[in-house]
Design a protein around this motif. Structure first.
Motif, PDB file in Angstrom:
ATOM      1  N   THR A  44      -1.940  -3.611  -3.260  1.00 47.30           N
ATOM      2  CA  THR A  44      -3.500  -3.810  -3.323  1.00 47.30           C
ATOM      3  C   THR A  44      -4.081  -2.687  -2.993  1.00 47.30           C
ATOM      4  OG1 THR A  44      -3.276  -4.348  -0.928  1.00 47.30           O
ATOM      5  CG2 THR A  44      -3.200  -6.231  -2.610  1.00 47.30           C
ATOM      6  N   ASP A  45      -3.434  -1.506  -2.231  1.00 52.97           N
ATOM      7  CA  ASP A  45      -4.234  -0.150  -1.842  1.00 52.97           C
ATOM      8  C   ASP A  45      -3.478   0.974  -1.960  1.00 52.97           C
ATOM      9  OD1 ASP A  45      -6.642  -1.355  -0.552  1.00 52.97           O
ATOM     10  OD2 ASP A  45      -4.912  -2.625   0.434  1.00 52.97           O
ATOM     11  N   SER A  99       0.917  -1.347   0.077  1.00 52.01           N
ATOM     12  CA  SER A  99       0.028  -0.081  -0.066  1.00 52.01           C
ATOM     13  C   SER A  99       0.927   1.396  -0.079  1.00 52.01           C
ATOM     14  CB  SER A  99      -1.017   0.066   1.218  1.00 52.01           C
ATOM     15  OG  SER A  99      -0.283   0.170   2.424  1.00 52.01           O
ATOM     16  N   TYR A 145      -4.022   4.861  -1.108  1.00 56.18           N
ATOM     17  CA  TYR A 145      -4.773   5.828  -0.196  1.00 56.18           C
ATOM     18  C   TYR A 145      -4.424   7.262  -0.632  1.00 56.18           C
ATOM     19  CZ  TYR A 145      -5.517   1.745   2.789  1.00 56.18           C
ATOM     20  OH  TYR A 145      -5.843   0.653   3.202  1.00 56.18           O
ATOM     21  N   GLU A 188      -6.204  -2.715 -11.963  1.00 58.57           N
ATOM     22  CA  GLU A 188      -7.291  -2.116 -11.463  1.00 58.57           C
ATOM     23  C   GLU A 188      -8.161  -3.146 -10.917  1.00 58.57           C
ATOM     24  OE1 GLU A 188      -8.905   0.610 -13.973  1.00 58.57           O
ATOM     25  OE2 GLU A 188      -7.269   1.667 -14.376  1.00 58.57           O
ATOM     26  N   ASP A 189      -7.950  -4.519 -11.402  1.00 54.70           N
ATOM     27  CA  ASP A 189      -8.785  -5.588 -10.560  1.00 54.70           C
ATOM     28  C   ASP A 189      -8.247  -5.986  -9.151  1.00 54.70           C
ATOM     29  OD1 ASP A 189     -10.460  -5.933 -12.670  1.00 54.70           O
ATOM     30  OD2 ASP A 189      -9.111  -7.199 -13.819  1.00 54.70           O
ATOM     31  N   LYS A 190      -6.851  -5.679  -9.193  1.00 54.29           N
ATOM     32  CA  LYS A 190      -6.055  -6.138  -7.559  1.00 54.29           C
ATOM     33  C   LYS A 190      -6.006  -4.794  -6.682  1.00 54.29           C
ATOM     34  CE  LYS A 190      -2.106  -7.580  -7.806  1.00 54.29           C
ATOM     35  NZ  LYS A 190      -0.719  -8.272  -7.705  1.00 54.29           N
ATOM     36  N   THR A 191      -6.062  -3.789  -7.327  1.00 56.39           N
ATOM     37  CA  THR A 191      -5.572  -2.564  -6.585  1.00 56.39           C
ATOM     38  C   THR A 191      -6.779  -1.467  -6.330  1.00 56.39           C
ATOM     39  OG1 THR A 191      -3.379  -2.575  -7.381  1.00 56.39           O
ATOM     40  CG2 THR A 191      -3.919  -0.617  -6.137  1.00 56.39           C
ATOM     41  N   THR A 192      -7.007  -1.275  -5.194  1.00 53.39           N
ATOM     42  CA  THR A 192      -8.150  -0.338  -4.818  1.00 53.39           C
ATOM     43  C   THR A 192      -7.562   1.124  -4.485  1.00 53.39           C
ATOM     44  OG1 THR A 192      -9.469  -2.280  -3.912  1.00 53.39           O
ATOM     45  CG2 THR A 192     -10.322   0.002  -3.268  1.00 53.39           C
ATOM     46  N   VAL A 193      -8.377   2.097  -5.115  1.00 52.72           N
ATOM     47  CA  VAL A 193      -8.033   3.663  -4.692  1.00 52.72           C
ATOM     48  C   VAL A 193      -8.893   4.061  -3.644  1.00 52.72           C
ATOM     49  CG1 VAL A 193      -7.569   5.653  -5.363  1.00 52.72           C
ATOM     50  CG2 VAL A 193      -6.943   3.738  -6.708  1.00 52.72           C
ATOM     51  N   HIS A 194      -8.307   4.319  -2.635  1.00 49.86           N
ATOM     52  CA  HIS A 194      -9.243   4.882  -1.269  1.00 49.86           C
ATOM     53  C   HIS A 194      -8.990   6.330  -1.354  1.00 49.86           C
ATOM     54  CE1 HIS A 194      -9.622   0.762   0.214  1.00 49.86           C
ATOM     55  NE2 HIS A 194      -8.167   0.958  -0.067  1.00 49.86           N
TER      56      HIS A 194
END
Length: 126
Positions: free
Chosen positions: A87-88, A65, A90, A113-119
């Motif tokens: 994976t993340d 992250s 922030y 983009e299927d594995k990494t989430t943008v918060h």
């Protein structure tokens, strides 16, 4: 290795490992500055950071992250390519501000983009 004014980070030695704290005042991380630093687990970025150049974190395979400052206005092509465990992300700004940053990287920043989430941390404050 920094420029004389210590506003640009050009290169991080490849043998660095663990936690890296990029000093306040750095406005830009240069092309491929952290590329292949496969033993860096976390990077603390300063609030002053405005630009991450192409390939800056390419193949930093251990990072899971990263927190990006609200003032960030540009992320170069494939800045995170090969960051297989990322994976993340922030982002301290809003989703709308993130879209502006992404519009400046039409070929993508190299994340899966299927594995990494943008918060979006600013959206959660409201």
């Amino acid at each position: 290795i920094y420029d004389k004014a210590k506003t640009q980070l050009y290169f991080c030695p490849r043998d660095q490992e663990g936690w890296i704290d990029v000093p306040e005042g750095i406005a830009s991380i240069g092309d491929f500055a952290f590329a292949c630093c496969s033993d860096i687990t976390q990077i603390q970025l300063p609030d002053t950071l405005g630009m991450i150049m192409p390939g800056a974190f390419e193949n930093c395979t251990v990072i899971e992250s990263i927190t990006l400052p609200k003032e960030l206005g540009y992320i170069g092509q494939d800045a995170f390519a090969g960051c297989d465990n990322l994976t993340d992300i922030y982002f301290e700004g809003t989703a709308e501000e993130w879209q502006v940053v992404m519009s400046r990287a039409p070929r993508g920043i190299g994340i899966d983009e299927d594995k990494t989430t943008v918060h979006f941390l600013a959206d959660k404050e409201n």
